[in-house]
Design an enzyme around this catalytic site. Structure first.
Site, PDB file in Angstrom:
ATOM      1  CG  HIS A  39       2.203  15.572 -25.494  1.00  0.00           C
ATOM      2  ND1 HIS A  39       3.052  16.655 -25.584  1.00  0.00           N
ATOM      3  CD2 HIS A  39       2.911  14.603 -24.850  1.00  0.00           C
ATOM      4  CE1 HIS A  39       4.208  16.345 -25.002  1.00  0.00           C
ATOM      5  NE2 HIS A  39       4.143  15.103 -24.553  1.00  0.00           N
ATOM      6  CD  GLU A  87       8.093  15.670 -23.945  1.00  0.00           C
ATOM      7  OE1 GLU A  87       7.427  16.677 -23.634  1.00  0.00           O
ATOM      8  OE2 GLU A  87       7.567  14.579 -24.288  1.00  0.00           O
ATOM      9  CG  HIS A  96      -0.311  10.871 -27.161  1.00  0.00           C
ATOM     10  ND1 HIS A  96      -0.885  11.391 -26.024  1.00  0.00           N
ATOM     11  CD2 HIS A  96       0.933  10.476 -26.808  1.00  0.00           C
ATOM     12  CE1 HIS A  96      -0.017  11.325 -25.027  1.00  0.00           C
ATOM     13  NE2 HIS A  96       1.095  10.771 -25.474  1.00  0.00           N
ATOM     14  CG  HIS A 103       6.656  10.591 -26.124  1.00  0.00           C
ATOM     15  ND1 HIS A 103       5.286  10.621 -26.238  1.00  0.00           N
ATOM     16  CD2 HIS A 103       6.986  11.625 -25.312  1.00  0.00           C
ATOM     17  CE1 HIS A 103       4.802  11.632 -25.525  1.00  0.00           C
ATOM     18  NE2 HIS A 103       5.820  12.254 -24.948  1.00  0.00           N
ATOM     19  NE  ARG A 139       0.941  16.892 -14.296  1.00  0.00           N
ATOM     20  CZ  ARG A 139       1.465  16.083 -13.395  1.00  0.00           C
ATOM     21  NH1 ARG A 139       1.015  16.097 -12.150  1.00  0.00           N
ATOM     22  NH2 ARG A 139       2.437  15.251 -13.693  1.00  0.00           N
ATOM     23  NE  ARG A 189      -4.081  -1.955   1.919  1.00  0.00           N
ATOM     24  CZ  ARG A 189      -3.972  -3.029   2.675  1.00  0.00           C
ATOM     25  NH1 ARG A 189      -3.043  -3.092   3.606  1.00  0.00           N
ATOM     26  NH2 ARG A 189      -4.809  -4.030   2.528  1.00  0.00           N
ATOM     27  CE  LYS A 224       5.676  16.896 -15.413  1.00  0.00           C
ATOM     28  NZ  LYS A 224       5.788  15.590 -16.036  1.00  0.00           N
ATOM     29  CD  GLU A 244      -3.407  16.481 -17.562  1.00  0.00           C
ATOM     30  OE1 GLU A 244      -2.368  15.895 -17.225  1.00  0.00           O
ATOM     31  OE2 GLU A 244      -3.909  16.420 -18.677  1.00  0.00           O
ATOM     32  CG  ASN A 263      -1.310  17.112 -22.095  1.00  0.00           C
ATOM     33  OD1 ASN A 263      -0.385  16.417 -21.682  1.00  0.00           O
ATOM     34  ND2 ASN A 263      -2.469  17.180 -21.484  1.00  0.00           N
ATOM     35  CE  LYS A 294      -0.466  13.540 -15.499  1.00  0.00           C
ATOM     36  NZ  LYS A 294      -0.779  13.850 -16.910  1.00  0.00           N
TER      37      LYS A 294
HETATM   38  N1  LIG Z   1       5.025   9.957 -15.920  1.00  0.00           N
HETATM   39  C1  LIG Z   1       5.072  10.970 -16.755  1.00  0.00           C
HETATM   40  O1  LIG Z   1       4.713  12.105 -16.416  1.00  0.00           O
HETATM   41  C2  LIG Z   1       5.603  10.745 -18.129  1.00  0.00           C
HETATM   42  C3  LIG Z   1       5.895  11.848 -18.940  1.00  0.00           C
HETATM   43  C4  LIG Z   1       6.442  11.615 -20.195  1.00  0.00           C
HETATM   44  C5  LIG Z   1       6.692  10.311 -20.622  1.00  0.00           C
HETATM   45  N2  LIG Z   1       6.379   9.270 -19.810  1.00  0.00           N
HETATM   46  C6  LIG Z   1       6.656   7.873 -20.227  1.00  0.00           C
HETATM   47  O2  LIG Z   1       8.066   7.736 -20.395  1.00  0.00           O
HETATM   48  C7  LIG Z   1       8.307   6.655 -21.289  1.00  0.00           C
HETATM   49  C8  LIG Z   1       9.410   7.057 -22.240  1.00  0.00           C
HETATM   50  O3  LIG Z   1      10.563   7.331 -21.503  1.00  0.00           O
HETATM   51  P1  LIG Z   1      12.013   7.314 -22.174  1.00  0.00           P
HETATM   52  O4  LIG Z   1      11.985   8.096 -23.416  1.00  0.00           O
HETATM   53  O5  LIG Z   1      12.961   7.670 -21.101  1.00  0.00           O
HETATM   54  O6  LIG Z   1      12.153   5.790 -22.661  1.00  0.00           O
HETATM   55  P2  LIG Z   1      12.870   4.508 -22.044  1.00  0.00           P
HETATM   56  O7  LIG Z   1      12.737   4.420 -20.591  1.00  0.00           O
HETATM   57  O8  LIG Z   1      12.357   3.352 -22.852  1.00  0.00           O
HETATM   58  O9  LIG Z   1      14.399   4.752 -22.428  1.00  0.00           O
HETATM   59  C9  LIG Z   1      14.795   4.803 -23.772  1.00  0.00           C
HETATM   60  C10 LIG Z   1      15.936   3.829 -24.058  1.00  0.00           C
HETATM   61  O10 LIG Z   1      17.135   4.366 -23.546  1.00  0.00           O
HETATM   62  C11 LIG Z   1      17.814   3.411 -22.736  1.00  0.00           C
HETATM   63  N3  LIG Z   1      18.557   4.182 -21.728  1.00  0.00           N
HETATM   64  C12 LIG Z   1      18.055   4.800 -20.641  1.00  0.00           C
HETATM   65  N4  LIG Z   1      19.003   5.525 -20.040  1.00  0.00           N
HETATM   66  C13 LIG Z   1      20.155   5.336 -20.735  1.00  0.00           C
HETATM   67  C14 LIG Z   1      21.472   5.835 -20.613  1.00  0.00           C
HETATM   68  N5  LIG Z   1      21.806   6.717 -19.661  1.00  0.00           N
HETATM   69  N6  LIG Z   1      22.383   5.412 -21.517  1.00  0.00           N
HETATM   70  C15 LIG Z   1      22.044   4.577 -22.525  1.00  0.00           C
HETATM   71  N7  LIG Z   1      20.808   4.089 -22.709  1.00  0.00           N
HETATM   72  C16 LIG Z   1      19.865   4.472 -21.819  1.00  0.00           C
HETATM   73  C17 LIG Z   1      16.731   2.534 -22.208  1.00  0.00           C
HETATM   74  O11 LIG Z   1      17.233   1.261 -21.848  1.00  0.00           O
HETATM   75  C18 LIG Z   1      15.778   2.458 -23.407  1.00  0.00           C
HETATM   76  O12 LIG Z   1      16.210   1.494 -24.304  1.00  0.00           O
HETATM   77  C19 LIG Z   1       6.995   6.354 -21.982  1.00  0.00           C
HETATM   78  O13 LIG Z   1       6.490   5.141 -21.492  1.00  0.00           O
HETATM   79  C20 LIG Z   1       6.087   7.520 -21.563  1.00  0.00           C
HETATM   80  O14 LIG Z   1       4.735   7.145 -21.482  1.00  0.00           O
HETATM   81  C21 LIG Z   1       5.857   9.467 -18.579  1.00  0.00           C
HETATM   82 ZN   LIG Z   2       5.762  13.982 -23.743  1.00  0.00          ZN
END
Ligand SMILES: NC(=O)c1ccc[n+]([C@@H]2O[C@H](COP(=O)([O-])OP(=O)(O)OC[C@H]3O[C@@H](n4cnc5c(N)ncnc54)[C@H](O)[C@@H]3O)[C@@H](O)[C@H]2O)c1
Ligand SMILES: [Zn+2]
Length: 387
Positions: A266, A204, A270, A284, A259, A140, A245, A255, A263, A162
């Site tokens: 986005h 971003e 998306h 993305h 917030r 929990r 942010k 949101e 987007n 989030k």
């Molecule tokens: N929670 C939120 O507010 C929020 C906001 C934006 C995006 N997201 C989510 O984030 C995700 C995308 O995140 P991302 O772009 O970081 O993708 P990811 O976590 O898949 O990382 C991208 C790639 O880079 C590699 N990697 C990570 N750090 C590294 C490093 N220092 N050196 C070499 N390789 C490295 C990872 O293994 C992966 O293959 C999506 O699922 C999206 O929905 C969440």
């Molecule tokens: Zn984004």
């Protein structure tokens, strides 16, 4: 008037070289710090033990990041006497699934992580979202620390609480608002990040300038090369993004209003990402770059943004190596009706009405609720025709 671009020392640069920038997320009893700077992983142990003196720490990471940065994180925790265990998941979006979530929850329980212990999410947005959600529900709720290792995670996903996994009905549909107790963004770990991933995260960063800070946008125009090269400019870009942010999250944690400005780009983005099957065809951040250009051009079409400002946004993104035209999407994009359908499935749709983030100016985004679908469709038909 166009703000003057400034080159040189960053306004948020730390007082002494080597000191990190610290951004406080002022959410009352859920407040926490975001620490940004090179080699900050080395401080993870002292910072974690100051918050949770006798906790056991379980580090969740992916198999790519494990080979690059896990030893440094473990060593920092071990140096202050914190016991650690590790949970390594597969890299990539497919891990943010119910199956991946079950694995992480079971692994945390197998590692005997208790209520008073600590979970550390070491990785990009995938690891951060998945681990944050597991930390929210295992026993929990267990306190967790985000150690984001992608640019996207450092400026976006690790900040704001989030957390989510994907469902067969769409991305991020099952999750929780659950704030970490600390974020440690070590900007040196980005040195190992593939260029394409860095560029995607940069979209971003540009988003923050476009949506709310013309001065920052102008600073990025003048300093983009240095941001990509690393050093003080990169740290400044990340700290400024986190500040922006944070300010929005503090105003509207769940949101219900402002917030949604985050987007920008986005809704279009998306739809394009979904059309590409959330695959490597379009990352993305690449989809967001394209989406921001479409949002700017649609704003011009609606008569709210000057054409030269839309061109300026596009010019900066394309100069950073990001896609800005639909024709640049590998494998092509679907027709206007299909894109409209995909946009309608977006969670930003409320009771069938499309809500868009549009631009009045660079640095001045606003939320346009109840967008006329016919105007949008006509705009898309025209854009698709230009390919
Ligand atoms: N929670 C939120 O507010 C929020 C906001 C934006 C995006 N997201 C989510 O984030 C995700 C995308 O995140 P991302 O772009 O970081 O993708 P990811 O976590 O898949 O990382 C991208 C790639 O880079 C590699 N990697 C990570 N750090 C590294 C490093 N220092 N050196 C070499 N390789 C490295 C990872 O293994 C992966 O293959 C999506 O699922 C999206 O929905 C969440
Ligand atoms: Zn984004």
């Amino acid at each position: 008037m166009m703000p003057r671009a400034t080159k040189g020392p960053a306004p948020t640069a730390p007082l002494r070289p080597g000191d990190p920038a610290v951004v406080n997320v002022a959410l009352g009893e859920r407040a926490y710090d975001i620490v940004i700077g090179r080699d900050q992983i080395a401080t993870l142990g002292t910072r974690a033990s100051a918050l949770k003196p006798n906790a056991k720490a379980a580090i969740v990471t992916d198999d790519t990041v494990a080979g690059l940065h896990l030893d440094a994180a473990e060593a920092a925790l071990a140096a202050v006497g914190l016991t650690t265990s590790r949970v390594v998941v597969g890299a990539g979006e497919s891990t943010k699934s119910f199956a991946g979530f079950e694995r992480v929850c079971e692994a945390l329980l197998a590692a005997r992580v208790e209520r008073g212990d600590l979970v550390v999410a070491l990785g990009g947005g995938v690891v951060g979202d998945l681990t944050g959600f597991a930390a929210a529900v295992v026993r929990r709720g267990i306190d967790y620390i985000q150690v984001p290792t992608t640019l996207l995670a450092q400026v976006d996903s690790s900040v704001g609480g989030k957390t989510a996994i994907n469902s067969r009905h769409g991305k991020n549909l099952v999750g929780a608002f659950y704030q970490p107790i600390l974020v440690v963004a070590d900007t040196a770990v980005l040195d190992t990040l593939p260029q394409r991933q860095f560029r995607a995260g940069y979209a971003e960063v540009v988003k923050y300038g476009l949506l709310g800070d013309a001065g920052f946008f102008a600073w990025l125009e003048a300093n983009v090369k240095d941001v990509f090269a690393g050093g003080a400019a990169r740290d400044h870009a990340i700290a400024t993004s986190c500040r922006m942010k944070t300010a929005i999250v503090v105003r509207d944690e769940r949101e219900t209003g402002d917030r949604a400005l985050l987007n920008l780009g986005h809704t279009f983005g998306h739809a394009l990402e979904a059309a590409a099957g959330f695959s490597d065809r379009l990352l993305h951040g690449e989809a967001v770059a394209l989406g921001m250009v479409l949002a700017a051009e649609f704003s011009v079409r609606l008569g709210v943004l000057a054409p030269d400002q839309a061109a300026r946004a596009m010019h900066h993104l394309t100069g950073a190596g990001l896609p800005v035209r639909l024709a640049e999407v590998t494998g092509g994009v679907p027709n206007a009706d299909r894109l409209m359908e995909l946009m309608a499935q977006d969670k930003k749709v409320k009771r069938g009405k499309l809500t868009f983030v549009l631009l009045r100016d660079i640095g001045a985004a606003y939320i346009a609720a109840d967008m006329d679908p016919a105007r949008l469709r006509a705009f898309l038909v025209e854009k698709l025709g230009e390919q």
